[in-house]
Design a protein around this motif. Structure first.
Motif, PDB file in Angstrom:
ATOM      1  N   GLU A   1      -8.467  -0.275 -11.910  1.00 47.26           N
ATOM      2  CA  GLU A   1      -7.015   0.261 -12.554  1.00 47.26           C
ATOM      3  C   GLU A   1      -6.503  -0.918 -13.166  1.00 47.26           C
ATOM      4  O   GLU A   1      -6.426  -2.100 -12.421  1.00 47.26           O
ATOM      5  N   ASP A   2      -5.775  -1.092 -14.349  1.00 55.32           N
ATOM      6  CA  ASP A   2      -4.896  -1.955 -14.658  1.00 55.32           C
ATOM      7  C   ASP A   2      -3.732  -1.935 -14.015  1.00 55.32           C
ATOM      8  O   ASP A   2      -2.836  -0.933 -14.134  1.00 55.32           O
ATOM      9  N   LEU A   3      -3.389  -2.857 -13.064  1.00 59.49           N
ATOM     10  CA  LEU A   3      -2.150  -2.636 -12.318  1.00 59.49           C
ATOM     11  C   LEU A   3      -0.874  -3.547 -12.716  1.00 59.49           C
ATOM     12  O   LEU A   3      -0.096  -3.800 -11.763  1.00 59.49           O
ATOM     13  N   GLN A   4      -0.964  -3.828 -13.868  1.00 60.29           N
ATOM     14  CA  GLN A   4       0.266  -4.856 -14.372  1.00 60.29           C
ATOM     15  C   GLN A   4       1.261  -3.833 -14.371  1.00 60.29           C
ATOM     16  O   GLN A   4       2.497  -4.349 -13.777  1.00 60.29           O
ATOM     17  N   ASP A   5       1.549  -2.707 -14.685  1.00 57.74           N
ATOM     18  CA  ASP A   5       2.576  -1.675 -14.632  1.00 57.74           C
ATOM     19  C   ASP A   5       3.172  -1.845 -13.243  1.00 57.74           C
ATOM     20  O   ASP A   5       4.341  -1.723 -12.862  1.00 57.74           O
ATOM     21  N   PHE A   6       2.041  -1.602 -12.220  1.00 57.83           N
ATOM     22  CA  PHE A   6       2.559  -1.657 -10.728  1.00 57.83           C
ATOM     23  C   PHE A   6       3.326  -2.721 -10.396  1.00 57.83           C
ATOM     24  O   PHE A   6       4.309  -2.500  -9.712  1.00 57.83           O
ATOM     25  N   TRP A   7       2.728  -3.744 -10.881  1.00 57.71           N
ATOM     26  CA  TRP A   7       3.684  -5.019 -10.221  1.00 57.71           C
ATOM     27  C   TRP A   7       5.060  -5.144 -10.776  1.00 57.71           C
ATOM     28  O   TRP A   7       5.870  -5.658 -10.241  1.00 57.71           O
TER      29      TRP A   7
ATOM     30  N   SER B   1       6.886  -2.625 -11.753  1.00 56.86           N
ATOM     31  CA  SER B   1       7.737  -1.291 -11.083  1.00 56.86           C
ATOM     32  C   SER B   1       8.002  -1.689  -9.456  1.00 56.86           C
ATOM     33  O   SER B   1       9.028  -1.354  -9.107  1.00 56.86           O
ATOM     34  N   PHE B   2       7.070  -2.468  -8.868  1.00 58.48           N
ATOM     35  CA  PHE B   2       7.216  -2.941  -7.541  1.00 58.48           C
ATOM     36  C   PHE B   2       8.484  -3.878  -7.632  1.00 58.48           C
ATOM     37  O   PHE B   2       9.026  -3.815  -6.690  1.00 58.48           O
ATOM     38  N   GLU B   3       8.203  -4.633  -8.606  1.00 59.64           N
ATOM     39  CA  GLU B   3       9.502  -5.845  -8.556  1.00 59.64           C
ATOM     40  C   GLU B   3      10.704  -4.948  -8.842  1.00 59.64           C
ATOM     41  O   GLU B   3      11.979  -5.517  -8.144  1.00 59.64           O
ATOM     42  N   GLU B   4      10.751  -3.956  -9.747  1.00 63.29           N
ATOM     43  CA  GLU B   4      11.940  -3.378 -10.063  1.00 63.29           C
ATOM     44  C   GLU B   4      12.295  -2.694  -8.668  1.00 63.29           C
ATOM     45  O   GLU B   4      13.700  -2.677  -8.263  1.00 63.29           O
TER      46      GLU B   4
ATOM     47  N   LYS C   1       1.064  -1.186   0.025  1.00 74.25           N
ATOM     48  CA  LYS C   1      -0.078   0.026   0.225  1.00 74.25           C
ATOM     49  C   LYS C   1       0.849   1.294   0.041  1.00 74.25           C
ATOM     50  O   LYS C   1       0.432   2.274  -0.603  1.00 74.25           O
ATOM     51  N   VAL C   2       1.870   1.336   0.624  1.00 73.68           N
ATOM     52  CA  VAL C   2       2.903   2.425   0.711  1.00 73.68           C
ATOM     53  C   VAL C   2       3.431   2.579  -0.703  1.00 73.68           C
ATOM     54  O   VAL C   2       3.384   3.717  -1.197  1.00 73.68           O
ATOM     55  N   PHE C   3       3.668   1.436  -1.606  1.00 69.18           N
ATOM     56  CA  PHE C   3       4.273   1.679  -2.884  1.00 69.18           C
ATOM     57  C   PHE C   3       3.176   2.128  -3.778  1.00 69.18           C
ATOM     58  O   PHE C   3       3.540   3.023  -4.840  1.00 69.18           O
ATOM     59  N   THR C   4       1.919   1.582  -3.681  1.00 68.80           N
ATOM     60  CA  THR C   4       0.837   2.118  -4.338  1.00 68.80           C
ATOM     61  C   THR C   4       0.608   3.466  -4.321  1.00 68.80           C
ATOM     62  O   THR C   4       0.448   4.198  -5.442  1.00 68.80           O
ATOM     63  N   ALA C   5       0.759   3.987  -2.928  1.00 67.48           N
ATOM     64  CA  ALA C   5       0.618   5.316  -2.559  1.00 67.48           C
ATOM     65  C   ALA C   5       1.567   6.274  -3.441  1.00 67.48           C
ATOM     66  O   ALA C   5       1.492   7.114  -4.019  1.00 67.48           O
ATOM     67  N   SER C   6       2.951   5.686  -3.371  1.00 69.35           N
ATOM     68  CA  SER C   6       3.997   6.335  -3.996  1.00 69.35           C
ATOM     69  C   SER C   6       3.964   6.433  -5.421  1.00 69.35           C
ATOM     70  O   SER C   6       4.582   7.404  -6.073  1.00 69.35           O
ATOM     71  N   TYR C   7       3.327   5.217  -6.389  1.00 67.96           N
ATOM     72  CA  TYR C   7       3.096   5.607  -7.565  1.00 67.96           C
ATOM     73  C   TYR C   7       1.603   6.170  -7.763  1.00 67.96           C
ATOM     74  O   TYR C   7       1.330   6.442  -8.970  1.00 67.96           O
ATOM     75  N   ARG C   8       1.047   6.869  -6.802  1.00 65.91           N
ATOM     76  CA  ARG C   8      -0.340   7.444  -7.064  1.00 65.91           C
ATOM     77  C   ARG C   8      -1.257   6.898  -7.686  1.00 65.91           C
ATOM     78  O   ARG C   8      -1.928   6.977  -8.618  1.00 65.91           O
ATOM     79  N   LEU C   9      -1.473   5.308  -7.413  1.00 63.72           N
ATOM     80  CA  LEU C   9      -2.330   4.360  -7.755  1.00 63.72           C
ATOM     81  C   LEU C   9      -3.494   4.180  -6.951  1.00 63.72           C
ATOM     82  O   LEU C   9      -3.486   4.119  -5.635  1.00 63.72           O
ATOM     83  N   LYS C  10      -4.575   4.441  -7.245  1.00 65.32           N
ATOM     84  CA  LYS C  10      -5.893   4.084  -6.572  1.00 65.32           C
ATOM     85  C   LYS C  10      -6.064   2.418  -6.513  1.00 65.32           C
ATOM     86  O   LYS C  10      -6.676   1.922  -7.725  1.00 65.32           O
TER      87      LYS C  10
ATOM     88  N   TYR D   1       2.790  -1.582   9.029  1.00 68.74           N
ATOM     89  CA  TYR D   1       1.445  -2.026   9.524  1.00 68.74           C
ATOM     90  C   TYR D   1       0.114  -1.062   9.599  1.00 68.74           C
ATOM     91  O   TYR D   1      -0.674  -1.324   9.164  1.00 68.74           O
ATOM     92  N   TRP D   2       0.700   0.068  10.361  1.00 65.71           N
ATOM     93  CA  TRP D   2      -0.383   0.930  10.735  1.00 65.71           C
ATOM     94  C   TRP D   2      -0.769   1.683   9.308  1.00 65.71           C
ATOM     95  O   TRP D   2      -1.870   1.870   9.057  1.00 65.71           O
ATOM     96  N   PHE D   3      -0.014   1.588   8.331  1.00 59.05           N
ATOM     97  CA  PHE D   3      -0.368   2.417   6.998  1.00 59.05           C
ATOM     98  C   PHE D   3      -1.323   1.531   6.295  1.00 59.05           C
ATOM     99  O   PHE D   3      -2.416   2.023   5.644  1.00 59.05           O
ATOM    100  N   GLY D   4      -0.805   0.441   6.371  1.00 57.63           N
ATOM    101  CA  GLY D   4      -1.953  -0.751   5.911  1.00 57.63           C
ATOM    102  C   GLY D   4      -3.219  -0.941   6.446  1.00 57.63           C
ATOM    103  O   GLY D   4      -4.221  -0.919   5.743  1.00 57.63           O
ATOM    104  N   ASP D   5      -3.200  -0.868   7.691  1.00 60.87           N
ATOM    105  CA  ASP D   5      -4.440  -0.765   8.498  1.00 60.87           C
ATOM    106  C   ASP D   5      -5.319   0.517   8.163  1.00 60.87           C
ATOM    107  O   ASP D   5      -6.380   0.398   7.807  1.00 60.87           O
ATOM    108  N   ALA D   6      -4.531   1.773   7.952  1.00 60.63           N
ATOM    109  CA  ALA D   6      -5.402   2.913   7.506  1.00 60.63           C
ATOM    110  C   ALA D   6      -5.894   2.850   6.361  1.00 60.63           C
ATOM    111  O   ALA D   6      -7.209   3.316   5.835  1.00 60.63           O
ATOM    112  N   SER D   7      -5.088   2.222   5.341  1.00 57.61           N
ATOM    113  CA  SER D   7      -5.728   2.147   3.741  1.00 57.61           C
ATOM    114  C   SER D   7      -6.963   1.353   3.710  1.00 57.61           C
ATOM    115  O   SER D   7      -7.719   1.531   2.619  1.00 57.61           O
ATOM    116  N   ARG D   8      -7.114   0.391   4.720  1.00 54.67           N
ATOM    117  CA  ARG D   8      -8.667  -0.425   4.497  1.00 54.67           C
ATOM    118  C   ARG D   8      -9.631   0.241   5.466  1.00 54.67           C
ATOM    119  O   ARG D   8     -10.492  -0.387   5.387  1.00 54.67           O
TER     120      ARG D   8
END
Length: 450
Positions: free
Chosen positions: A262-268, A270-273, A217-226, A308-315
């Motif tokens: 959203e199509d998240l293929q690019d996210f995975w 980028s995340f792997e990189e 969730k931190v990384f999706t936020a950093s890529y500005r993905l919903k 942990y808290w960031f993930g909890d907040a995101s849901r």
């Protein structure tokens, strides 16, 4: 850890309590009942044979633990567990109770040598029962191809078909798998927990899963993905469409909202990189620490909690609750316990958060303003000047997740430089924040992005 002098002393007190309570039981049931502080202690008083736990009590040799003896036993377990990372206090109590029964049944004494042997047997039983276990949590990873695996330290995201095909058709299969739809997720989050007790292993795995969820969730936020559709199965899925019914003067109408996935293929990709960078190395080290935590408090623990808290907040669907959880995540990074006066906490929070972000992104004044606003709102919500159920949205003027994620990622790099396994770390951390404050006085951190 063998039996300490304090353990031996406490074991002898327990032994005398057992002898006294057994005599009381034979003399008077009423006096026996008066030896307990509450009904729970009375219910858990009897020591039973570990081999014959199902055997009727009247057929067993009986030994009883008074409330005092149970409290002392709990203290022994707590002391022992300070040096044993593989078992919970309650599980240790169960092991020592079983070994005490056998010791008493065999007319064992409670001299120093006997106590040492008793505690040694308990430890051997614990080590013998400890095992490596791998857990697979249902995880929805949209756009991730079935052939691809995402490795995150000792954890990985894999397609569910690779594992479900291996599940044996036992008595739980139909209830949990066969008779339920699995269209809500496509993958499993695999987590291996090193040797420990079953109860502790499952608890650790659940916590690691939530940590990994927070990382993503931190990384999706950093890529500005919903990316609301990314979720653990034990975290409610945010539907693409929701509705409610509104009634006004016997007129009913449906209102609702919908969103497009959203199509998240690019996210995975980028995340792997990113996982191959220095930041990814830190994430992998944190994953190993989360899977095999120590009773000592390390600097790494603060980062793990922040994710942990960031993930909890995101849901959390309540924006005010999100603020409280996000500030808690950031407090774990910037607040040094027992070192600072209460009146300086707000200023330290906003200044340290802004420095952490500005060191890589500049614009320190903007980050300081945002961090003050979010901390003040959190204080109003927590300390009662605002009610969370009367608060209709966190009107901050900015997305709090966009403040939290760069703070956490910057802290990863800072804490790694200090030493993730640093213990104790409070004095060093406070000194580093003072140095960071001096660095951020440079004009280049005030007005422009770096």
């Amino acid at each position: 850890m063998s039996a300490s002098k304090e353990d031996i002393k406490d074991l002898n007190i327990i032994f005398h309590e057992i002898q006294s309570l057994k005599n009381t039981f034979n003399q008077s049931p009423e006096l026996y009942n008066n030896s307990f502080d509450n009904d729970i202690d009375l219910m858990t008083a009897i020591l039973q044979s570990p081999q014959n736990a199902g055997e009727p009590i009247q057929n067993q040799v009986q030994f009883f633990l008074s409330s005092k003896a149970q409290r002392i036993l709990h203290e022994i377990a707590k002391r022992q567990c300070l040096s044993i990372d593989s078992i919970t206090v309650n599980e240790y109590i169960h092991e020592i109770r079983s070994e005490m029964y056998l010791h008493l049944r065999n007319d064992g004494s409670f001299d120093t040598s006997s106590c040492m042997k008793l505690m040694s047997r308990v430890r051997k039983n614990i080590d013998k029962k400890a095992q490596d276990l791998t857990y697979f949590f249902p995880f929805n990873a949209p756009s991730l191809s079935p052939e691809k695996e995402i490795q995150i330290g000792s954890a990985k995201i894999i397609h569910k078909n690779n594992i479900y095909a291996k599940v044996k058709d036992d008595r739980y299969y139909n209830f949990f798998i066969k008779d339920h739809s699995h269209t809500s997720f496509n993958c499993l989050l695999s987590i291996t927990i090193p040797k420990c007790s079953n109860k502790m292993s499952e608890s650790r795995a659940q916590n690691v899963a939530k940590f990994i969820y927070g990382v993503i969730k931190v990384f999706t936020a950093s890529y500005r993905l919903k990316a609301n559709q990314i979720n653990l199965i034990n975290i409610p899925t945010k539907s693409d469409m929701s509705h409610h019914i509104v009634s006004d003067r016997d007129k009913y109408r449906i209102s609702g909202s919908y969103s497009f996935s959203e199509d998240l293929q690019d996210f995975w990709n980028s995340f792997e990189e990113d996982l191959e960078t220095d930041l990814g190395l830190i994430i992998k080290k944190l994953t190993l620490q989360a899977a095999s935590p120590s009773n000592k408090e390390f600097l790494a623990d603060r980062l793990i909690d922040a994710f942990y808290w960031f993930g909890d907040a995101s849901r959390d669907s309540n924006s005010s609750a999100q603020v409280i959880k996000l500030v808690t995540a950031l407090e774990r990074l910037v607040t040094v316990k027992d070192k600072e006066k209460n009146e300086a906490i707000t200023e330290n929070f906003s200044h340290r958060v802004s420095c952490l972000v500005a060191i890589y992104h500049g614009e320190i004044d903007e980050w300081r303003s945002k961090s003050k606003r979010i901390y003040n709102l959190r204080s109003d919500l927590v300390h009662g000047s605002q009610s969370i159920y009367k608060h209709y949205g966190a009107n901050l003027g900015f997305d709090p997740f966009q403040l939290a994620y760069p703070t956490i990622l910057s802290a990863c790099i800072l804490f790694y430089k200090i030493g993730l396994e640093l213990n104790p770390y409070e004095e060093t951390l406070q000194k580093v924040y003072s140095e960071l404050s001096e660095i951020c006085k440079d004009e280049k951190y005030k007005t422009k992005k770096l």
